[in-house]
Design a protein around this motif. Structure first.
Motif, PDB file in Angstrom:
ATOM      1  N   THR A 275       0.835  -1.000  -0.266  1.00  0.00           N
ATOM      2  CA  THR A 275      -0.014   0.052   0.020  1.00  0.00           C
ATOM      3  C   THR A 275       0.843   1.224   0.089  1.00  0.00           C
ATOM      4  OG1 THR A 275      -1.942   1.223   1.127  1.00  0.00           O
ATOM      5  CG2 THR A 275      -0.179   0.170   2.409  1.00  0.00           C
TER       6      THR A 275
ATOM      7  N   ASP B  35       4.942   4.426   2.296  1.00  0.00           N
ATOM      8  CA  ASP B  35       4.725   3.025   1.896  1.00  0.00           C
ATOM      9  C   ASP B  35       4.997   1.784   2.678  1.00  0.00           C
ATOM     10  OD1 ASP B  35       4.550   4.176  -0.856  1.00  0.00           O
ATOM     11  OD2 ASP B  35       6.588   4.172  -1.328  1.00  0.00           O
TER      12      ASP B  35
ATOM     13  N   ASN C 172      -7.222  -6.267  -5.010  1.00  0.00           N
ATOM     14  CA  ASN C 172      -6.867  -5.020  -5.435  1.00  0.00           C
ATOM     15  C   ASN C 172      -7.748  -3.932  -5.260  1.00  0.00           C
ATOM     16  OD1 ASN C 172      -4.632  -3.382  -7.098  1.00  0.00           O
ATOM     17  ND2 ASN C 172      -6.273  -2.814  -8.151  1.00  0.00           N
TER      18      ASN C 172
ATOM     19  N   GLN D  97      -8.734   0.386  -3.355  1.00  0.00           N
ATOM     20  CA  GLN D  97      -8.278   1.587  -2.675  1.00  0.00           C
ATOM     21  C   GLN D  97      -9.074   2.072  -1.347  1.00  0.00           C
ATOM     22  OE1 GLN D  97      -8.643   4.364  -5.844  1.00  0.00           O
ATOM     23  NE2 GLN D  97     -10.755   4.668  -5.622  1.00  0.00           N
TER      24      GLN D  97
ATOM     25  N   ASN E 261      -6.240   6.008  -1.654  1.00  0.00           N
ATOM     26  CA  ASN E 261      -4.874   5.278  -1.593  1.00  0.00           C
ATOM     27  C   ASN E 261      -5.095   3.775  -1.851  1.00  0.00           C
ATOM     28  OD1 ASN E 261      -4.002   7.570   0.256  1.00  0.00           O
ATOM     29  ND2 ASN E 261      -5.739   7.072   1.245  1.00  0.00           N
TER      30      ASN E 261
ATOM     31  N   PHE F 182      -4.021  -0.114  -2.705  1.00  0.00           N
ATOM     32  CA  PHE F 182      -3.565  -1.463  -1.986  1.00  0.00           C
ATOM     33  C   PHE F 182      -3.395  -2.508  -2.775  1.00  0.00           C
ATOM     34  CE2 PHE F 182      -7.761  -2.234  -0.939  1.00  0.00           C
ATOM     35  CZ  PHE F 182      -7.940  -3.529  -0.574  1.00  0.00           C
ATOM     36  N   SER F 183      -2.929  -3.481  -2.605  1.00  0.00           N
ATOM     37  CA  SER F 183      -3.020  -4.878  -3.076  1.00  0.00           C
ATOM     38  C   SER F 183      -2.801  -5.736  -2.065  1.00  0.00           C
ATOM     39  CB  SER F 183      -2.473  -5.102  -4.256  1.00  0.00           C
ATOM     40  OG  SER F 183      -1.090  -5.236  -4.200  1.00  0.00           O
TER      41      SER F 183
END
Length: 342
Positions: free
Chosen positions: A63, A69, A285, A287, A325, A327-328
């Protein structure tokens, strides 16, 4: 006349039993009476499977929160319980799973700094309803679709950011004589909770009397994620007479999409025992929006009217929202199963 009648009667009396006995030779056998339980016995339309699984997994989380990070990689050993009930009459089934990570190791990179994870709490639970209209569960092969729900928790321990618990100026300890002051701090761990919708296809084939193949391909069109990004750190800053601290842990809420798949080959050493092995993979996946409070404190200032005393400090709070933001999240690995069938 009387003599003739008596003679005829005697002949019939002696010949009658023999005649009836002879006639009985030509009568068909009569059907015997039905037994008490003469109806056909129906097969039980329900079939059950319950067992345990071991999932050796590799996982990762990535993320970027406004330039802050976090990347993690881990190896987690998961124990899982599962159950499945099939209705052979309607070619449908329901199933449920629940798993928990018991041993894990891993590493992380947090805002450019590497470290070893102390641990990662991994847990999940969910259930599906499936309908297999193609084929026949009794005949050894069936294909169809499924719909379900899954809860998934990831809580990688990558350290905690401190935040002040002072809500008002009354929570600040200070000395009016010296101007010394302090506030209390706390911290919370990373914790990401996911609630996912599952839509997909499923198949099961009896390749031989003692071998089967089970497969799933699932789309996750929507998943809701929330929780805390406890490692997100806003460093204290000062400007003039003001000092700013992070005033809360960072909470997140957002959405995601993804997919999962599973393939298992099963062996039946006995009629009621199944051993399966194969693999499984999950991926998401999306945000999220992140909210954090900032506490702005004006420390005690010299009191010009009563030197050398100091005035009381002040405190105000502001809430900041950072949107979109990315993220995965992924987890995959080998799967082993021991199941009872009845």
């Amino acid at each position: 006349m009387l003599r003739t009648l008596l003679t005829t009667t005697c002949v019939l009396a002696f010949a009658g039993p023999g005649a009836f006995a002879a006639d009985n030779l030509f009568l068909p056998d009569l059907r015997p009476a039905y037994p008490d339980a003469w109806e056909l016995e129906e097969e039980n339309p329900l079939r059950f499977e319950f067992g345990a699984r071991y999932w050796y997994t590799l996982g990762g989380f990535d993320t970027d929160l406004s330039g802050f990070d976090l990347k993690t990689e881990d190896t987690t050993h998961i124990l899982e319980l599962h159950g499945r009930i099939e209705d052979l009459g309607t070619d449908s089934y329901v199933k449920a799973i629940g798993g928990f990570g018991v041993v894990n190791t891993g590493s992380y990179n947090l805002d450019g700094e590497d470290g070893d994870m102390v641990g990662n709490t991994v847990a999940y639970a969910g259930g599906d309803f499936g309908w297999m209209p193609f084929g026949d569960m009794r005949e050894g092969y069936s294909l169809g679709g499924l719909v379900g729900y899954q809860y998934w928790k990831e809580a990688p321990d990558t350290g905690r950011a401190s935040f002040t618990v002072a809500e008002t100026a009354a929570d600040i300890d200070y000395s009016p004589e010296t101007g010394a002051w302090s506030v209390g701090f706390d911290s919370e761990p990373n914790n990401f909770d996911i609630h996912a919708v599952r839509l997909g296809a499923a198949a099961r084939f009896e390749l031989a009397k003692s071998i089967d193949l089970t497969a799933e391909a699932v789309a996750i069109p929507y998943a809701y994620i929330d929780g805390t990004f406890g490692a997100h750190d806003l460093n204290p800053t000062s400007s003039g007479n003001l000092v700013r601290y992070q005033g809360s842990t960072t909470t997140i809420a957002g959405h995601a999409y993804g997919a999962s798949g599973e393939l298992l080959v099963g062996f039946h050493p006995t009629e009621n025992l199944t051993v399966r092995f194969g693999g499984r993979a999950w991926y998401l996946n999306g945000q999220y929006d992140a909210e954090t409070e900032v506490a702005t404190i004006q420390p005690p200032q010299p009191n010009a009217e009563a030197p050398p005393n100091f005035t009381a400090p002040t405190l105000s709070r502001q809430r900041y929202i950072q949107t979109d933001n990315p993220f995965s999240l992924f987890r995959y690995g080998a799967l082993f199963e021991l199941t009872g069938r009845f």
